[in-house]
Design an enzyme around this catalytic site. Structure first.
Site, mmCIF file in Angstrom:
data_model
loop_
_atom_site.group_PDB
_atom_site.id
_atom_site.type_symbol
_atom_site.label_atom_id
_atom_site.label_comp_id
_atom_site.label_asym_id
_atom_site.label_seq_id
_atom_site.Cartn_x
_atom_site.Cartn_y
_atom_site.Cartn_z
ATOM 1 N N ASP A 50 -3.965 38.507 -47.722
ATOM 2 C CA ASP A 50 -3.116 38.473 -48.916
ATOM 3 C C ASP A 50 -1.718 38.040 -48.525
ATOM 4 O O ASP A 50 -1.074 38.652 -47.665
ATOM 5 C CB ASP A 50 -3.062 39.851 -49.576
ATOM 6 C CG ASP A 50 -2.239 39.849 -50.853
ATOM 7 O OD1 ASP A 50 -2.808 39.531 -51.911
ATOM 8 O OD2 ASP A 50 -1.036 40.155 -50.778
ATOM 9 N N TYR A 55 7.063 35.362 -49.462
ATOM 10 C CA TYR A 55 7.129 36.112 -48.212
ATOM 11 C C TYR A 55 7.777 35.282 -47.103
ATOM 12 O O TYR A 55 8.238 35.832 -46.103
ATOM 13 C CB TYR A 55 5.734 36.539 -47.751
ATOM 14 C CG TYR A 55 5.009 37.476 -48.683
ATOM 15 C CD1 TYR A 55 5.640 38.033 -49.801
ATOM 16 C CD2 TYR A 55 3.673 37.806 -48.458
ATOM 17 C CE1 TYR A 55 4.964 38.886 -50.657
ATOM 18 C CE2 TYR A 55 2.989 38.668 -49.313
ATOM 19 C CZ TYR A 55 3.632 39.189 -50.409
ATOM 20 O OH TYR A 55 2.949 40.028 -51.258
ATOM 21 N N LYS A 84 0.488 33.524 -54.079
ATOM 22 C CA LYS A 84 1.089 33.896 -55.364
ATOM 23 C C LYS A 84 2.166 32.892 -55.760
ATOM 24 O O LYS A 84 2.906 32.400 -54.915
ATOM 25 C CB LYS A 84 1.700 35.301 -55.268
ATOM 26 C CG LYS A 84 0.700 36.361 -54.791
ATOM 27 C CD LYS A 84 1.356 37.717 -54.610
ATOM 28 C CE LYS A 84 0.394 38.684 -53.942
ATOM 29 N NZ LYS A 84 0.264 38.441 -52.493
ATOM 30 N N HIS A 117 2.814 36.523 -61.718
ATOM 31 C CA HIS A 117 3.418 37.803 -62.085
ATOM 32 C C HIS A 117 3.746 37.892 -63.571
ATOM 33 O O HIS A 117 4.013 38.961 -64.088
ATOM 34 C CB HIS A 117 4.697 38.032 -61.279
ATOM 35 C CG HIS A 117 4.454 38.175 -59.815
ATOM 36 N ND1 HIS A 117 3.884 39.288 -59.262
ATOM 37 C CD2 HIS A 117 4.691 37.324 -58.789
ATOM 38 C CE1 HIS A 117 3.787 39.140 -57.953
ATOM 39 N NE2 HIS A 117 4.262 37.965 -57.650
ATOM 40 N N LYS A 244 -1.529 46.941 -44.687
ATOM 41 C CA LYS A 244 -0.568 46.129 -43.947
ATOM 42 C C LYS A 244 -0.059 46.891 -42.733
ATOM 43 O O LYS A 244 0.345 48.047 -42.839
ATOM 44 C CB LYS A 244 0.604 45.735 -44.837
ATOM 45 C CG LYS A 244 1.674 44.900 -44.137
ATOM 46 C CD LYS A 244 2.759 44.499 -45.100
ATOM 47 C CE LYS A 244 3.616 45.670 -45.525
ATOM 48 N NZ LYS A 244 4.426 46.204 -44.407
ATOM 49 N N GLU A 248 -1.123 46.725 -33.470
ATOM 50 C CA GLU A 248 -2.507 46.363 -33.158
ATOM 51 C C GLU A 248 -3.455 47.554 -33.289
ATOM 52 O O GLU A 248 -4.546 47.434 -33.851
ATOM 53 C CB GLU A 248 -2.593 45.783 -31.744
ATOM 54 C CG GLU A 248 -4.005 45.354 -31.354
ATOM 55 C CD GLU A 248 -4.058 44.629 -30.024
ATOM 56 O OE1 GLU A 248 -5.169 44.253 -29.598
ATOM 57 O OE2 GLU A 248 -2.972 44.415 -29.404
#
Length: 342
Positions: A50, A55, A84, A117, A244, A248
């Protein structure tokens, strides 16, 4: 595509993996860290990625995907990629260009899901689907009223396949989830491990979801992490959940939520859902309700302080000269007025 046992079917016939890897990163996180984390996630078994234009790291995420394709870990069709549309590209003539820009950065021919959005660019998104640039189209941060406006729109060609909103045990979105299910729209949960805690708009004294005693007690009892309990809670509700992390160890741990050991370990669908609902009063007046966020604004009444916070947050994302944002406001929804910078 990931094994269909670990996927949810969308209303257009495509399948979305029920567990996704989120790529949003605060500005202090190096973009190289995002690329490395995405590679680790794919190696760990994540097949749902995603991301978003805003971003600012789609190029790095794309490089990670291409690297894993090149070394034979995955094929393109194994990856479900979500992007998005940002608010500065809502004008219909800019929508396809925005998607093509993302595809160029990603080195991909198409995305699996493209999300908006606000409903203003829906017709242009339908054209992107017809052009084969995206397989599915969806929405984000929509409340019931906004979804109804879309669904009742004359000439609607493609119903949104999903509604991506903030969702976790402190904000369980039960009513919205029930409505989405009734309309065959999949709910996708971001911030599933708790609201973002960036200092510029979040009170650092607010409760931390993963420190909640109920989650911690369940985790200890069943020898899992609180994060795994929170993720499994969503999966057992039929919610597609995004996890998210740039660590690791935690990335690999989060993937364990798909393990069959959950059932043999006694964590079937009833205990998690009942225990969390019983012990966490997941409403806005709960003492541990977290911080103001974009998704929350569709659930609260107008308040100048809240709107000011949100205004500052949105403008902080516009600092690169992409546009200027102003809040028009409503007690039912958040309305943005965007002026493009020439």
């Amino acid at each position: 595509m990931a094994h269909k046992l670990h996927c949810v079917q969308l209303n257009d016939g495509h399948f979305i993996p029920i567990l996704g890897f989120g790529t949003y990163a605060p500005t202090e996180v190096p973009k190289s860290k995002v690329e490395e984390a995405t590679k680790i996630a794919i190696d760990a078994g994540f097949r749902h990625i995603d991301a978003a234009y805003v971003y600012g790291n789609e190029e790095e995420v794309g490089q990670a995907i291409q690297s894993k394709i090149a070394d034979g870990t995955v094929k393109r069709e194994d990856i479900f990629y979500t992007s998005k549309l940002w608010v500065t590209f809502f004008r219909p003539e800019l929508v396809q260009t925005a998607l093509e820009t993302s595809l160029k950065k990603l080195q991909l021919d198409y995305v699996d899901l493209y999300i908006i959005h606000l409903p203003v660019a829906l017709k242009a998104l339908e054209k992107c689907k017809d052009a084969g640039l995206t397989k599915s189209i969806g929405v984000s941060n929509f409340n019931r009223r906004q979804l109804e406006l879309i669904l009742n729109k004359p000439g609607l060609k493609y119903k949104p396949v999903c509604n991506q909103v903030e969702c976790h045990p402190y904000l369980n979105q039960r009513k919205l989830l029930d409505f989405c299910k009734s309309k065959d729209i999949v709910l996708v949960a971001y911030s599933a491990l708790g609201s973002q805690r960036e200092k510029r708009w979040v009170d650092q004294n607010s409760p931390v979801l993963l420190d909640d005693p109920v989650l911690c007690d369940l985790a200890k009892k069943h020898k899992r992490t609180p994060a795994l309990i929170a993720l499994r809670y969503q999966i057992q509700r039929g919610v597609v959940v995004l996890a998210k992390s740039f660590n690791e160890k935690r990335i690999k741990e989060n993937m364990q939520v798909m393990s069959r050991l959950w059932v043999s370990g006694g964590l079937n669908i009833i205990p998690i859902r009942v225990l969390l609902c019983k012990h966490l009063n997941t409403t806005l007046d709960h003492v541990n309700f977290p911080n103001i966020s974009y998704a929350h604004m569709s659930h609260v009444h107008s308040n100048s302080f809240l709107i000011l916070l949100q205004h500052q947050k949105m403008n902080s994302w516009m600092e690169k000269g992409l546009g200027k944002c102003s809040i028009l406001g409503s007690n039912l929804s958040l309305i943005l007025s965007v002026t493009l910078v020439k």
